[in-house]
Design a protein around this motif. Structure first.
Motif, short mmCIF file in Angstrom:
data_model
loop_
_atom_site.label_atom_id
_atom_site.label_comp_id
_atom_site.label_asym_id
_atom_site.label_seq_id
_atom_site.Cartn_x
_atom_site.Cartn_y
_atom_site.Cartn_z
N LEU A 677 0.83 -1.22 0.00
CA LEU A 677 0.00 0.00 0.00
C LEU A 677 0.86 1.26 0.00
N GLN A 678 1.99 1.19 0.70
CA GLN A 678 2.91 2.33 0.66
C GLN A 678 3.44 2.51 -0.76
N GLN A 679 3.75 1.40 -1.42
CA GLN A 679 4.21 1.50 -2.80
C GLN A 679 3.11 2.03 -3.71
N CYS A 680 1.86 1.66 -3.42
CA CYS A 680 0.74 2.18 -4.20
C CYS A 680 0.65 3.70 -4.07
N ILE A 681 0.83 4.17 -2.86
CA ILE A 681 0.80 5.63 -2.65
C ILE A 681 1.94 6.29 -3.42
N GLU A 682 3.13 5.66 -3.37
CA GLU A 682 4.26 6.21 -4.11
C GLU A 682 3.97 6.22 -5.61
N THR A 683 3.34 5.13 -6.09
CA THR A 683 3.01 5.06 -7.51
C THR A 683 2.03 6.16 -7.90
N VAL A 684 1.01 6.36 -7.09
CA VAL A 684 0.03 7.40 -7.38
C VAL A 684 0.66 8.79 -7.33
N MET A 685 1.45 9.04 -6.32
CA MET A 685 2.04 10.37 -6.17
C MET A 685 3.07 10.64 -7.27
N SER A 686 3.76 9.58 -7.70
CA SER A 686 4.72 9.77 -8.80
C SER A 686 3.99 10.19 -10.07
N GLU A 687 2.87 9.54 -10.35
CA GLU A 687 2.12 9.91 -11.54
C GLU A 687 1.49 11.29 -11.39
N THR A 746 -6.34 8.42 4.11
CA THR A 746 -5.82 9.53 4.89
C THR A 746 -4.35 9.79 4.55
N GLU A 747 -3.57 8.72 4.46
CA GLU A 747 -2.15 8.87 4.10
C GLU A 747 -2.01 9.43 2.70
N LEU A 748 -2.81 8.94 1.77
CA LEU A 748 -2.75 9.46 0.41
C LEU A 748 -3.16 10.93 0.36
N GLY A 749 -4.19 11.31 1.11
CA GLY A 749 -4.62 12.71 1.15
C GLY A 749 -3.55 13.61 1.70
N ASN A 750 -2.87 13.16 2.76
CA ASN A 750 -1.79 13.97 3.32
C ASN A 750 -0.63 14.12 2.32
N ARG A 751 -0.31 13.00 1.63
CA ARG A 751 0.76 13.08 0.64
C ARG A 751 0.36 13.98 -0.52
N LEU A 752 -0.89 13.94 -0.94
CA LEU A 752 -1.35 14.82 -2.02
C LEU A 752 -1.27 16.28 -1.59
N HIS A 753 -1.66 16.55 -0.37
CA HIS A 753 -1.60 17.92 0.15
C HIS A 753 -0.16 18.42 0.15
N LYS A 754 0.73 17.58 0.62
CA LYS A 754 2.14 17.98 0.68
C LYS A 754 2.72 18.14 -0.73
N GLY A 755 2.34 17.21 -1.64
CA GLY A 755 2.85 17.30 -3.01
C GLY A 755 2.38 18.55 -3.71
N LEU A 756 1.13 18.92 -3.51
CA LEU A 756 0.61 20.14 -4.13
C LEU A 756 1.30 21.38 -3.59
N LEU A 757 1.54 21.40 -2.27
CA LEU A 757 2.24 22.55 -1.70
C LEU A 757 3.63 22.70 -2.33
N VAL A 792 -7.81 15.45 6.41
CA VAL A 792 -7.45 15.86 5.04
C VAL A 792 -8.37 16.98 4.57
N ASP A 793 -9.66 16.87 4.87
CA ASP A 793 -10.60 17.94 4.48
C ASP A 793 -10.19 19.26 5.11
N GLU A 794 -9.77 19.21 6.35
CA GLU A 794 -9.37 20.44 7.03
C GLU A 794 -8.14 21.07 6.38
N LYS A 795 -7.20 20.22 5.97
CA LYS A 795 -5.99 20.76 5.32
C LYS A 795 -6.32 21.44 4.01
N ASP A 826 3.04 28.53 6.44
CA ASP A 826 2.87 28.31 5.00
C ASP A 826 2.58 29.63 4.28
N ALA A 827 1.90 30.55 4.99
CA ALA A 827 1.57 31.84 4.37
C ALA A 827 2.84 32.63 4.06
#
Length: 854
Positions: A677-687, A746-757, A792-795, A826-827
């Motif tokens: 599952l960690q690799q899946c998250i890495e695969t998604v975030m890489s794409e 939740t882990e994927l949402g946090n990684r997406l948030h960080k990646g977008l930032l 994740v919604d709050e972030k 962040d601001a």
């Protein structure tokens, strides 16, 4: 009583004479006399008038009927005369003649017979009073007479009671006397019987001594014996006497031997030793002769002769030789018959037996044996004096001779070091044959118990037949499960290899996904593992009757299932991870630097697209593997709850230990799933990063036509990323559930948030670009809301607030963070991305704000 009281009032009376006479129906009737002598003949009443069916109304009517009819006739005439008057609607119209008649009627008495009636009633009353006095007198006399008779009766009863008491005393004395005489007679009878028995014993002893002297004459000489011992018609008597003589001689030799050893003289009993030898020889000869007669009668089915011989032979060793001789000659124990048993059960030589065929063969054979034993039981009951002992020997011979010879050929225990191949049936064939044989033999034991086998422990004897197999049973069961698993894995690998060969050679980028798809985890395979285990547990239940051994065997078998399922799903997850690893390697291979030619960049982009497709395929494959892994674990847990748990609860600690073993066995699969599952998250975030890098343009957030009507559509990069996430995560939403799904998203949402930032840190924003960014953040936020992850919604909500730093005027920036101090860090980085950051000198203007907030 009303009439009597009226008569007693002293009114003027006229005495009227009434004569009573008998009517035809037996009732007395009164008749008035109109003669002047009526006073001389008053009414006469008799007591007999009041007996029987007395009616006061009839008596009264007979008294007055002679007076009242004249009055009734006159009244009738008067009423008829009135009927001719004219009437008016309001009363009567009286004429002159009517008035005259009325005046005349007033001068005549209304009821002229009243005086006669009063006199009659008074006379009757006086007669009734006289009658009452007569009756009272009679009652008084009767009462006195009854009292006298009662007193006399009591006296008589008292005398009778005294007589009865005396009679009882006489009977008691007579009974005592009879009892005494009876006891005396019984004692005399006992003495006579004892004397007769002693006489009979003495007579028998004389005869026995005479016979003993005959047997003691010379060694081996049986020719001079009494005719009794050679007469075939007196064989039973000769056998009885021979046994008595033999018993007496042997006991005497024993006593004389003890006495001789004490006094040192061994010659006293030498003569009886000759008798003992001759008696032994005679008994053997007689027994053989009787057995010969018994066999001859048995062949002819002469049950009466057989019963006679068996009764006589029962005096020799309690008939054991006759019983064993009879059982041993039964045709069911012939060698040819027992060889035929194996052919009936196993089929043709060289063919592999199947459990179903063996079960049918055993059922047929055991039914045949039971029927034979049942027929023999009828003969044994009719022949032998102790049929239970013979049945015990017969059934024991069946279970110790015929059945073991069959089991030796049927249950050939294979070697654990070199087990038979699955093509030859494997270890499972031996276990199935053992189970069906054990079950059918238990049924045979119960049937034989029903037919009758005396005191023989049929169940224990049957268990002893299988002890060599049951002692090592659990080891064979575990080895069989391992062999089945190994064979199944080889079969799956062969199918996968054959499928790969039939597919042909394809590109490396697609090869990984195809290879992994051919080796996916199959719930059907896990169900087959459980089916093997259910079969093994049923055999454990069959072979283990006590709770403790049963629980131990069931735990051992269930542990095999845990190991198989854990290894299978772990290897399946690892194979799915390998495809993720290969996809990651493909992505890394096509990462290029900045200074490359356009042709190389185009080829690299095409290869990157292929790597992305491989990654997406690997992601789906792994999610399918995780889903099937969860289904497999659920099947095992359900099987444990339905079948295993109840067998372990009876033993302390067994259930808890199995639960712990189950958790331990699944931990390896959980570890592989977590890494995958960690690799899946890495695969998604890489794409996601690749799409953002390829699709996001600098002009998306810094449009040169700033101030014109802004574009409220999401950027192309945002649209591509959301579309990709929606497509690829569809399998994740289906495959994952519960806490696993929540943690992954939740882990994927946090990684997406960080990646977008991190991604947006590469761009500069003007006010219209800030609005476009806010639109992108809204699009991302709406998508991640499907994760049902509040953090994740709050972030992403805070990201929407943070995007306002690009939209407001410089002087309004300080008011943005008053309600949300958590985003100031962040601001600070985002404000530096404003295109007017230097021109508006925002660093100096906001320095005091950052200082106060820190």
């Amino acid at each position: 009583m009303l009439i009597l009281n009226f008569l007693a009032c002293g009114q003027p009376q006229i005495i009227v004479l009434i004569q009573m006479k008998e009517t035809k129906d037996g009732l007395r009737t009164g008749r008035f006399s109109n003669s002047p002598s009526a006073d001389l003949y008053p009414l006469v009443l008799d007591i007999d008038d009041f007996k029987g069916d007395f009616s006061f109304d009839a008596l009264f009517g007979n008294l007055v009927n002679d007076l009242l009819p004249s009055y009734l006739e006159e009244e009738t005439d008067t009423s008829e005369g009135h009927g001719g008057h004219d009437a008016m609607s309001n009363g009567h119209l009286w004429t002159t003649s009517d008035t005259a008649k009325a005046a005349q009627a007033q001068s005549i008495p209304l009821f002229p017979e009243v005086d006669s009636l009063l006199s009659l009633f008074k006379n009757s009353c006086m007669q009734l009073i006289d009658l009452r006095k007569q009756i009272d007198g009679k009652l008084y006399n009767l009462k006195n007479e009854v009292s006298a008779q009662d007193s006399k009766h009591r006296t008589t009863l008292s005398e009778l009671e005294k007589g009865v008491d005396g009679l009882f005393d006489s009977f008691s004395r007579l009974d005592s006397r009879i009892s005494s005489v009876g006891q005396t007679a019984a004692k005399i009878g006992d003495h006579l019987q004892s004397a007769d028995a002693q006489r009979e014993t003495a007579s028998q002893t004389i005869d026995l001594i005479k016979y003993l002297m005959e047997f003691n004459s010379s060694p081996g000489d049986l020719m001079e014996l009494s005719p009794l011992f050679s007469d075939d018609s007196r064989v039973a008597e000769a056998a009885s006497i021979a046994q008595k003589l033999r018993s007496f001689a042997e006991e005497d030799i024993g006593r004389q031997g003890i006495a001789s050893s004490a006094i040192g003289n061994a010659t006293a009993s030498r003569g009886l030793e000759v008798a003992v030898a001759n008696l032994q020889e005679y008994c053997n000869e007689l027994e053989n002769r009787l057995l010969g007669r018994f066999d001859a009668a048995s062949q002819k089915r002469e049950l009466s002769t057989m019963a006679e011989c068996a009764k006589i032979l029962s005096q020799f060793n309690r008939g054991t030789s006759a019983m064993q001789h009879y059982v041993g000659l039964r045709p069911m124990f012939d060698l040819e018959v027992m060889n035929e048993d194996a052919r009936l059960v196993l089929g043709d030589p060289g063919s592999q037996p199947s459990p179903s065929n063996v079960a049918r063969g055993l059922s047929s054979l055991y039914k045949e044996i039971t029927d034979i034993v049942r027929k023999e039981a009828a003969t044994i009951t009719a022949v032998f004096p102790s049929p239970n002992d013979v049945m015990s020997i017969l059934v024991q011979r069946v279970l110790e001779d015929r059945i073991p010879k069959l089991l030796e050929k049927l249950l050939v225990r294979p070697s654990l070091l070199n087990p038979p191949r699955m093509e030859e049936g494997g270890l499972i064939l031996y276990l199935r044959l053992l189970a069906v044989t054990y079950e059918k033999t238990q049924d045979l034991a119960r049937d034989l118990r029903g037919v009758g086998c005396g005191d023989l422990d049929v169940e224990g004897l049957t268990e002893s037949l299988f002890l060599p197999h049951k002692d090592l049973y659990i080891e064979y069961e575990q080895a069989s499960l391992r062999q089945l698993y190994k064979s199944k894995m080889e079969e799956l690998r062969a199918e996968s290899q054959q499928s790969s060969e039939s597919t042909g050679t394809i590109g490396r980028s697609k090869g990984a996904s195809v290879s992994s798809s051919q080796q996916q985890i199959s719930v059907t395979v896990v169900t087959e593992f459980v089916r093997w285990n259910e079969e093994a547990v049923s055999r454990c239940t069959l072979f283990s009757s006590q709770p403790a051994p049963l629980a131990a065997n069931v735990r051992a078998v269930f542990t095999c299932l845990l190991d198989q399922v854990s290894l299978y799903i772990t290897e399946g997850l690892e194979r799915a991870r390998e495809s993720l690893t290969e996809a990651a390697a493909l992505r890394e291979r096509f990462v290029l630097g900045t200074s490359v030619s356009r042709r190389v960049a185009a080829a690299a982009a095409s290869a990157a697209e292929a790597a992305a497709a491989a990654g997406e395929s690997s992601f789906r494959s792994f999610m399918v593997a995780v889903q099937r892994c969860g289904s497999s674990v659920a099947i095992v847990q359900q099987y444990f709850a339905n079948s295993i748990s109840r067998l372990l609860l009876s033993v302390d600690g067994a259930h808890a230990a199995s639960c712990e073993e189950m958790a331990t066995a699944m931990s390896s699969a959980e570890g592989a799933a977590y890494k995958g599952l960690q690799q899946c998250i890495e695969t998604v975030m890489s794409e996601v990063e690749r799409l953002l890098s390829a699709e996001q343009k600098a002009t998306d957030y810094r449009s040169p036509d700033d101030g014109i009507t802004p574009d409220h559509r999401p950027t192309n990069a945002c649209i591509r990323v959301v579309a990709y996430l929606s497509r690829v995560l569809e399998s994740a939403f289906t495959a994952l559930e519960g806490l696993n799904k929540q943690s992954f998203l939740t882990e994927l949402g946090n990684r997406l948030h960080k990646g977008l930032l991190n991604h947006w840190q590469k761009f500069t924003f003007n006010p219209s670009g800030g609005l476009r960014l806010k639109r992108d953040i809204t699009e991302y936020g709406e998508f991640v809301r499907s994760f049902n992850a509040p953090t994740v919604d709050e972030k992403f909500e805070l990201l929407g607030i943070l995007a306002n730093v690009f939209i407001v005027a410089p002087e309004s920036l300080s008011t943005l963070f008053e309600g949300t101090p958590s985003i100031r860090k962040d601001a600070q980085r985002f404000i530096q991305l404003r295109d007017d950051y230097k021109s508006a000198k925002l660093a100096a203007r906001l320095a005091s704000l950052w200082t106060s907030s820190s």
